[in-house]
Design a protein around this motif. Structure first.
Motif, PDB file in Angstrom:
ATOM      1  N   PRO A 151       0.814  -0.855   0.476  1.00  0.00           N
ATOM      2  CA  PRO A 151       0.083  -0.401   0.050  1.00  0.00           C
ATOM      3  C   PRO A 151       0.678   1.465   0.015  1.00  0.00           C
ATOM      4  N   SER A 152       1.857   1.270   0.701  1.00  0.00           N
ATOM      5  CA  SER A 152       2.970   2.553   0.190  1.00  0.00           C
ATOM      6  C   SER A 152       3.211   3.187  -0.679  1.00  0.00           C
ATOM      7  N   GLY A 153       2.965   2.251  -1.968  1.00  0.00           N
ATOM      8  CA  GLY A 153       4.037   1.678  -2.933  1.00  0.00           C
ATOM      9  C   GLY A 153       5.113   1.260  -3.457  1.00  0.00           C
ATOM     10  N   SER A 154       5.496   0.573  -2.610  1.00  0.00           N
ATOM     11  CA  SER A 154       6.754  -0.182  -2.283  1.00  0.00           C
ATOM     12  C   SER A 154       6.634  -0.705  -3.153  1.00  0.00           C
ATOM     13  N   TYR A 155       7.919  -1.616  -3.696  1.00  0.00           N
ATOM     14  CA  TYR A 155       7.838  -2.368  -4.473  1.00  0.00           C
ATOM     15  C   TYR A 155       9.210  -3.366  -4.698  1.00  0.00           C
ATOM     16  N   TRP A 156       9.154  -4.580  -4.833  1.00  0.00           N
ATOM     17  CA  TRP A 156      10.140  -5.860  -4.891  1.00  0.00           C
ATOM     18  C   TRP A 156       9.911  -6.627  -5.543  1.00  0.00           C
ATOM     19  N   ALA A 157      11.490  -7.642  -6.157  1.00  0.00           N
ATOM     20  CA  ALA A 157      11.538  -8.874  -7.031  1.00  0.00           C
ATOM     21  C   ALA A 157      11.543  -9.636  -5.794  1.00  0.00           C
ATOM     22  N   TRP A 158      10.848 -11.154  -6.105  1.00  0.00           N
ATOM     23  CA  TRP A 158      10.845 -11.699  -5.219  1.00  0.00           C
ATOM     24  C   TRP A 158      11.414 -13.262  -6.144  1.00  0.00           C
ATOM     25  N   LYS A 159      11.887 -14.307  -4.927  1.00  0.00           N
ATOM     26  CA  LYS A 159      11.981 -15.788  -6.177  1.00  0.00           C
ATOM     27  C   LYS A 159      10.821 -15.598  -5.462  1.00  0.00           C
ATOM     28  N   ALA A 160      10.209 -15.713  -4.764  1.00  0.00           N
ATOM     29  CA  ALA A 160       8.689 -16.233  -3.646  1.00  0.00           C
ATOM     30  C   ALA A 160       8.807 -15.908  -2.950  1.00  0.00           C
ATOM     31  N   SER A 161       7.215 -15.187  -2.854  1.00  0.00           N
ATOM     32  CA  SER A 161       6.507 -14.380  -1.341  1.00  0.00           C
ATOM     33  C   SER A 161       5.332 -15.069  -1.061  1.00  0.00           C
ATOM     34  N   ALA A 162       4.694 -14.524  -0.046  1.00  0.00           N
ATOM     35  CA  ALA A 162       3.546 -14.699   0.359  1.00  0.00           C
ATOM     36  C   ALA A 162       3.215 -13.387   1.091  1.00  0.00           C
ATOM     37  N   ILE A 163       1.534 -12.909   0.668  1.00  0.00           N
ATOM     38  CA  ILE A 163       0.833 -11.648   1.506  1.00  0.00           C
ATOM     39  C   ILE A 163      -0.727 -12.349   1.961  1.00  0.00           C
ATOM     40  N   GLY A 164      -1.135 -11.765   3.033  1.00  0.00           N
ATOM     41  CA  GLY A 164      -2.045 -12.213   3.664  1.00  0.00           C
ATOM     42  C   GLY A 164      -2.338 -12.756   4.422  1.00  0.00           C
ATOM     43  N   LYS A 165      -3.097 -13.617   5.682  1.00  0.00           N
ATOM     44  CA  LYS A 165      -3.138 -13.963   7.436  1.00  0.00           C
ATOM     45  C   LYS A 165      -2.897 -14.820   7.156  1.00  0.00           C
ATOM     46  N   ALA A 166      -1.832 -14.971   6.299  1.00  0.00           N
ATOM     47  CA  ALA A 166      -1.141 -16.473   6.314  1.00  0.00           C
ATOM     48  C   ALA A 166       0.458 -15.986   6.283  1.00  0.00           C
ATOM     49  N   MET A 167       0.766 -15.011   5.943  1.00  0.00           N
ATOM     50  CA  MET A 167       2.020 -14.700   4.927  1.00  0.00           C
ATOM     51  C   MET A 167       3.365 -15.528   5.740  1.00  0.00           C
ATOM     52  N   ILE A 168       3.073 -15.505   7.232  1.00  0.00           N
ATOM     53  CA  ILE A 168       4.736 -14.899   7.307  1.00  0.00           C
ATOM     54  C   ILE A 168       4.776 -17.029   7.784  1.00  0.00           C
ATOM     55  N   ASN A 169       3.622 -17.629   8.145  1.00  0.00           N
ATOM     56  CA  ASN A 169       3.681 -19.033   7.899  1.00  0.00           C
ATOM     57  C   ASN A 169       4.167 -19.432   6.533  1.00  0.00           C
ATOM     58  N   ALA A 170       3.590 -19.192   5.418  1.00  0.00           N
ATOM     59  CA  ALA A 170       3.918 -19.088   3.837  1.00  0.00           C
ATOM     60  C   ALA A 170       5.048 -19.114   3.714  1.00  0.00           C
TER      61      ALA A 170
END
Length: 238
Positions: A151-170
């Motif tokens: 939401p801040s407008g920050s962006y990054w390239a990832w090999k793999a990533s997760a967002i949402g409620k289970a983001m940390i465990n994922a």
């Protein structure tokens, strides 16, 4: 000084140097359904939970969407906000195509969408978008790519990533399972296994959604897997 007095102002920093409304927007993302993306050697996969009320027609809700023929997006957070950004992203891509008669590079589309989100963090009378995006695509310059935009407008390239409620465990699960040489088929299986880690109830072809960037004939395209294709993958993994 009480920092709560700054919580309703988007354009005023708190004494600790934070824009509190952006933090609230990130809370909205954290309350959203889990979504993830994995970059493979020959494509990209994005996947998300799609849990809906029993009486709702699940064909009326789409969480994985097309931006261009070779770029797609999945979101976590507020659905209406995501639709605004998807519409803006499609317009940006069409303007580029009309000007240059070529598909927009993935990183340029990501940068332009991130710029839209950033503009909504420094203007009075608006609020930040309550959504994070995972944008997957392929272009001739950089090959398969996966980006996260917050939401801040920050962006990054990832090999793999997760967002949402289970983001940390994922993300923890992905860190253990991801390999640089992973192929698209293995990435799809890993995406499903990652969603299963925090999934409540039985996973079916109707309560998850998967999109892939893959090579079809001589070009790379983004497409959403049909429920029948998702069911076949789920059956393989039983």
């Amino acid at each position: 000084m009480d920092s709560s007095r700054y919580s309703f102002s988007l354009t005023t920093f708190s004494p600790s140097g934070k824009l509190v409304q952006i933090e609230y927007a990130l809370h909205a993302v954290s309350a959203g359904s889990t979504a993830l993306g994995i970059k493979a050697t020959d494509g990209v996969v994005v996947a998300t939970e799609k849990k809906l009320p029993v009486l709702m027609d699940n064909t009326s809700i789409q969480k994985v969407s097309l931006l261009t023929d070779n770029i797609g997006v999945v979101y976590a957070g507020m659905g209406p906000d995501s639709r605004v950004l998807i519409r803006k992203g499609r317009k940006i891509a069409q303007r580029y195509f009309r000007t240059y008669h070529a598909q927009i590079p993935v990183n340029q589309l990501v940068r332009d969408i991130a710029a839209v989100m950033q503009q909504f963090t420094q203007s009075g009378g608006v609020r930040p978008f309550g959504v994070s995006l995972l944008i997957a695509g392929h272009d001739d310059l950089h090959g398969p790519q996966l980006f996260q935009v917050d939401p801040s407008g920050s962006y990054w390239a990832w090999k793999a990533s997760a967002i949402g409620k289970a983001m940390i465990n994922a993300r923890t699960f992905l860190e253990k399972r991801y390999k640089d040489e992973i192929g698209l088929e293995d990435a799809i299986h890993t995406a499903i296994l990652t969603l299963k880690e925090g999934f409540e109830g039985e996973m079916t072809e109707h309560n998850i959604e998967i999109g892939v960037v893959q090579q079809v004939e001589d070009q790379h395209v983004f497409r959403v897997l049909t429920p029948e294709e998702v069911k076949d993958y789920l059956t393989e993994m039983q």
